[in-house]
Design a protein around this motif. Structure first.
Motif, mmCIF file in Angstrom:
data_model
loop_
_atom_site.group_PDB
_atom_site.id
_atom_site.type_symbol
_atom_site.label_atom_id
_atom_site.label_comp_id
_atom_site.label_asym_id
_atom_site.label_seq_id
_atom_site.Cartn_x
_atom_site.Cartn_y
_atom_site.Cartn_z
ATOM 1 N N PRO A 125 7.822 -2.341 4.006
ATOM 2 C CA PRO A 125 7.604 -1.351 3.715
ATOM 3 C C PRO A 125 5.590 -0.882 4.083
ATOM 4 C CG PRO A 125 6.477 -3.671 3.008
ATOM 5 C CD PRO A 125 7.348 -4.303 3.764
ATOM 6 N N ASN A 126 5.094 -0.239 3.650
ATOM 7 C CA ASN A 126 3.814 0.203 4.504
ATOM 8 C C ASN A 126 2.810 -0.642 4.257
ATOM 9 O OD1 ASN A 126 4.975 1.929 5.009
ATOM 10 N ND2 ASN A 126 4.542 4.404 3.219
ATOM 11 N N ALA A 127 1.568 -0.760 4.575
ATOM 12 C CA ALA A 127 0.916 -1.916 3.981
ATOM 13 C C ALA A 127 -0.141 -1.151 3.322
ATOM 14 C CB ALA A 127 -0.247 -1.894 4.927
ATOM 15 N N VAL A 128 -0.494 -1.241 1.951
ATOM 16 C CA VAL A 128 -2.304 -0.625 1.480
ATOM 17 C C VAL A 128 -2.581 -0.202 1.684
ATOM 18 C CG1 VAL A 128 -2.964 -2.221 0.174
ATOM 19 C CG2 VAL A 128 -3.162 -0.532 -1.224
ATOM 20 N N ARG A 129 -3.487 0.646 2.041
ATOM 21 C CA ARG A 129 -4.963 1.204 2.930
ATOM 22 C C ARG A 129 -6.067 0.980 2.153
ATOM 23 N NH1 ARG A 129 -6.280 7.411 5.628
ATOM 24 N NH2 ARG A 129 -6.234 6.740 7.746
ATOM 25 N N TRP A 130 -7.159 0.383 2.695
ATOM 26 C CA TRP A 130 -8.281 -0.565 1.735
ATOM 27 C C TRP A 130 -8.611 -1.496 2.819
ATOM 28 C CZ3 TRP A 130 -8.900 0.314 -3.521
ATOM 29 C CH2 TRP A 130 -10.033 0.567 -3.005
ATOM 30 N N PRO A 131 -10.134 -0.870 2.552
ATOM 31 C CA PRO A 131 -11.221 -0.072 1.597
ATOM 32 C C PRO A 131 -10.574 1.647 2.564
ATOM 33 C CG PRO A 131 -12.355 -0.768 2.973
ATOM 34 C CD PRO A 131 -11.055 -1.819 3.121
ATOM 35 N N LEU A 158 -5.460 6.898 -15.167
ATOM 36 C CA LEU A 158 -3.946 6.260 -15.470
ATOM 37 C C LEU A 158 -3.675 7.374 -14.310
ATOM 38 C CD1 LEU A 158 -1.645 5.337 -17.051
ATOM 39 C CD2 LEU A 158 -1.305 7.062 -18.030
ATOM 40 N N TYR A 159 -2.850 6.508 -13.536
ATOM 41 C CA TYR A 159 -1.875 7.341 -12.565
ATOM 42 C C TYR A 159 -0.495 7.746 -13.152
ATOM 43 C CZ TYR A 159 -0.684 8.930 -8.188
ATOM 44 O OH TYR A 159 -0.198 9.091 -7.255
ATOM 45 N N VAL A 160 -0.092 9.028 -12.138
ATOM 46 C CA VAL A 160 1.513 9.334 -12.610
ATOM 47 C C VAL A 160 1.682 9.676 -11.521
ATOM 48 C CG1 VAL A 160 0.944 11.358 -13.613
ATOM 49 C CG2 VAL A 160 2.766 10.146 -14.224
ATOM 50 N N LEU A 161 3.595 8.637 -11.179
ATOM 51 C CA LEU A 161 4.034 8.875 -10.529
ATOM 52 C C LEU A 161 5.650 10.098 -10.726
ATOM 53 C CD1 LEU A 161 4.241 8.622 -7.556
ATOM 54 C CD2 LEU A 161 6.140 7.071 -7.396
ATOM 55 N N SER A 162 5.897 11.149 -10.604
ATOM 56 C CA SER A 162 6.767 12.131 -11.137
ATOM 57 C C SER A 162 7.650 12.271 -10.169
ATOM 58 C CB SER A 162 6.180 12.776 -11.871
ATOM 59 O OG SER A 162 5.141 14.076 -11.426
ATOM 60 N N SER A 163 7.644 11.434 -9.031
ATOM 61 C CA SER A 163 9.040 12.378 -8.435
ATOM 62 C C SER A 163 10.265 12.398 -8.584
ATOM 63 C CB SER A 163 8.789 11.364 -7.636
ATOM 64 O OG SER A 163 7.335 11.420 -5.953
ATOM 65 N N ARG A 164 10.768 13.545 -8.242
ATOM 66 C CA ARG A 164 12.611 12.731 -7.889
ATOM 67 C C ARG A 164 12.842 11.350 -7.075
ATOM 68 N NH1 ARG A 164 11.377 18.221 -9.317
ATOM 69 N NH2 ARG A 164 12.321 19.101 -11.282
ATOM 70 N N THR A 219 0.945 5.939 -2.044
ATOM 71 C CA THR A 219 -0.555 6.894 -3.362
ATOM 72 C C THR A 219 -0.134 6.270 -4.739
ATOM 73 O OG1 THR A 219 0.958 8.686 -4.502
ATOM 74 C CG2 THR A 219 -0.340 9.655 -2.717
ATOM 75 N N LEU A 220 1.072 5.731 -4.169
ATOM 76 C CA LEU A 220 1.024 4.639 -6.201
ATOM 77 C C LEU A 220 0.169 3.242 -5.498
ATOM 78 C CD1 LEU A 220 2.597 3.504 -8.364
ATOM 79 C CD2 LEU A 220 4.285 3.483 -7.364
ATOM 80 N N LEU A 221 0.691 2.866 -4.445
ATOM 81 C CA LEU A 221 -0.082 1.102 -3.908
ATOM 82 C C LEU A 221 -1.542 1.424 -4.308
ATOM 83 C CD1 LEU A 221 2.168 0.833 -0.785
ATOM 84 C CD2 LEU A 221 1.883 -0.498 -2.699
ATOM 85 N N GLU A 222 -2.448 2.848 -3.257
ATOM 86 C CA GLU A 222 -3.932 3.497 -3.731
ATOM 87 C C GLU A 222 -4.144 2.658 -5.051
ATOM 88 O OE1 GLU A 222 -3.261 5.866 0.794
ATOM 89 O OE2 GLU A 222 -3.285 6.773 -1.314
ATOM 90 N N SER A 223 -3.622 3.826 -5.914
ATOM 91 C CA SER A 223 -3.865 4.180 -7.168
ATOM 92 C C SER A 223 -4.000 2.584 -8.092
ATOM 93 C CB SER A 223 -3.250 4.572 -8.247
ATOM 94 O OG SER A 223 -1.533 4.384 -7.878
ATOM 95 N N MET A 224 -2.962 2.156 -7.577
ATOM 96 C CA MET A 224 -2.811 0.178 -8.249
ATOM 97 C C MET A 224 -3.924 -0.135 -7.517
ATOM 98 S SD MET A 224 1.279 -0.571 -8.747
ATOM 99 C CE MET A 224 0.997 -1.944 -9.287
ATOM 100 N N ALA A 225 -3.701 -0.212 -6.175
ATOM 101 C CA ALA A 225 -4.931 -1.085 -5.646
ATOM 102 C C ALA A 225 -6.283 -0.826 -6.404
ATOM 103 C CB ALA A 225 -4.948 -1.058 -3.846
ATOM 104 N N SER A 226 -6.949 0.627 -6.354
ATOM 105 C CA SER A 226 -8.055 1.008 -7.405
ATOM 106 C C SER A 226 -8.237 0.875 -8.202
ATOM 107 C CB SER A 226 -8.009 2.473 -6.583
ATOM 108 O OG SER A 226 -7.820 2.913 -5.815
ATOM 109 N N GLY A 227 -7.015 0.467 -9.039
ATOM 110 C CA GLY A 227 -7.226 -0.793 -10.765
ATOM 111 C C GLY A 227 -6.868 0.713 -11.527
#
Length: 364
Positions: A166-172, A265-271, A278-286
Motif C-alpha cells: 500500500p501507499n504510506a500515509v504522508r505524515w506530518p 467529517l471526511y467523505v470519499l465518493s469515488s466510483r 486523501t482517505l489515509l491523510e484525513s484519517m491520520a488527521s483525526g
C-alpha cells in the motif's frame, strides 16, 4: 531509477517523489525519469535525486505514429538505463512499467512494475493491454496497491510475480504552494472532500447527496478541494441546486493538512479507487470518514463501524445521503470513529511500507 510519465499531480506521482526522497536519504543513488518536462511538475523533487526528462510526452496520433512514438520512448529509456546503470528500474503505473520492461530487455537490471489504478477502471487501448500481458510476467515483481488489484492481475495477467504494497500515509503533512487558508467557520460544520475533479471521483454523486441533506442540516457546508476537467459541470450542478452558498470548490491547495484539521467529517465518493491517499491523510488527521465501498481501496483502509463508514451499494446517492446524515447528526459517533481513525499512522506507516519495499528489492 524511477520511471513515470510526469509529476503533474496525482497519487502515483506523489508516491514516486516520496519514494525517491526516502531512498536517496538512505544512501541510494536515485534517478527519476519523466517523459514530460519539469514545467508541468506539481511536486518538488529532492535536490539529491537526479531528475531526467526524456521529452517524449504528447499525443502520438494514429496507430502507426503511436507505434513509432513508443519505439522512440523505449529507445531513449534504454539509452538512459545503459548510461545510468541502475540495479533496479521501477515503472510507475501501467504504461511506464511496460516501457521499462521493454527497454531493459537483456540489460543487467531488475524491473519492478506497479499498478496504481484498479485495471478494470482504466481506459486503456487494446495494444497496451496486450503489452501488459507480455511484459508483466517478465518483470522481477509486479506491485499492486490493493489485494483486489492483485487478484485481478493474477487472473488476467498470468505469470506475474505479485506483491501487495500500500501507499504510506504522508505524515506530518507538508505545506506547499498554493496556501489557501480555510475560511472561519463561526460555529458552522464542514464536510470535506479532496481529489481531482474527475468523473471517477464521484463528486456529482456527492453534490446530489448533499443537496438532499442541506435543508435538514442548515449549519453544515460542503467543501471539495481539487482541480480538474469536471469543474464547470460540477459548478453548474451546484448552481442548479441553489447551493452556491453551501458548497464551495476552492481548487487545489498545498496546505490540505490544515483543511483536514479544520473540518468535521471526511467523505470519499469515488466510483473507483486505487488506495486513496486523501482517505489515509484525513484519517491520520483525526477525521472520521464516510466512503463508498467501491471495488478496491476504501475497504482496505476503513474498518466499517470502528473508524469510519463504508457505504453500500457503491454509487448509490440515497445510501450515501443516509450514512452522511447519520454521521452529521451524531457528534459522539464522529468522535469515536475519529479516535480510532488515527490508527492509520501505524497501520500505513512509512516504516511498515518501506519494509515491504525492502523485501521486494532483496528478493530474487
Amino acid at each position: 531509477m524511477i520511471v513515470i510519465h510526469s509529476l503533474s499531480g496525482g497519487g502515483a506521482e506523489r508516491v514516486a517523489v516520496d519514494l525517491a526522497a526516502y531512498w536517496v536519504e538512505r544512501g541510494f543513488r536515485v534517478s527519476l525519469v519523466t517523459q514530460a518536462d519539469a514545467q508541468s511538475d506539481v511536486y518538488e523533487v529532492d535536490a539529491r535525486v537526479k531528475r531526467i526528462v526524456m521529452g517524449t510526452a504528447g499525443e502520438s496520433g494514429g496507430a502507426f505514429a503511436g507505434a513509432l512514438a513508443n519505439l522512440q520512448r523505449v529507445w531513449r529509456l534504454r539509452r538512459l538505463i545503459r548510461r545510468e546503470k541502475p540495479s533496479l528500474v521501477l515503472g510507475m503505473m501501467t504504461t511506464s512499467s511496460v516501457l521499462a520492461v521493454m527497454a531493459a530487455q537483456g540489460l543487467p537490471c531488475r524491473v519492478i512494475a506497479t499498478e496504481h489504478t484498479h485495471p478494470p477502471a482504466q481506459t486503456m487501448a487494446p495494444m497496451w493491454q496486450r503489452l501488459r500481458r507480455w511484459a508483466y510476467p517478465k518483470a522481477a515483481r509486479v506491485v499492486a496497491l490493493t489485494s483486489g488489484t492483485a487478484a485481478w492481475i493474477e487472473q488476467h495477467v498470468p505469470g506475474s510475480r505479485l506483491t501487495v504494497i500500500p501507499n504510506a500515509v504522508r505524515w506530518p503533512m507538508p505545506v506547499e504552494e498554493p496556501v489557501v487558508e480555510p475560511p472561519a467557520r463561526y460555529g458552522r460544520r464542514r464536510l470535506l472532500a479532496v481529489g481531482r475533479l474527475h468523473e471517477s471521483k464521484g463528486f456529482d454523486l456527492l453534490i446530489e447527496a448533499f443537496a438532499q441533506l442541506a435543508g435538514y442540516f442548515p449549519n453544515w457546508d460542503l467543501v471539495i478541494l481539487g482541480e480538474g476537467d469536471c469543474r464547470e459541470p460540477l459548478q453548474a450542478q451546484i448552481e442548479v441546486a441553489g447551493l452556491e452558498q453551501r458548497i464551495s470548490m476552492p481548487g487545489r491547495v498545498g496546505n490540505v493538512g490544515q483543511w483536514y484539521v479544520e473540518s468535521d467529517l471526511y467523505v470519499l465518493s469515488s466510483r473507483v479507487e486505487g488506495l486513496s491517499n486523501t482517505l489515509l491523510e484525513s484519517m491520520a488527521s483525526g477525521l472520521a470518514p464516510v466512503a463508498f465501498d467501491c471495488e478496491t481501496g476504501p475497504r482496505e483502509i476503513v474498518r466499517h463501524g470502528i473508524d469510519g463508514v463504508l457505504v453500500n451499494p457503491p454509487e448509490d446517492v440515497e445510501a450515501l445521503a443516509a450514512h452522511l446524515s447519520d454521521m452529521m447528526s451524531n457528534e459522539e459517533k464522529r468522535r469515536s470513529c475519529a479516535r480510532r481513525a488515527v490508527d492509520v499512522l501505524d497501520r500505513f506507516s512509512t516504516a511498515r511500507v518501506m519494509a515491504l519495499w525492502e523485501e521486494v528489492f532483496r528478493a530474487r
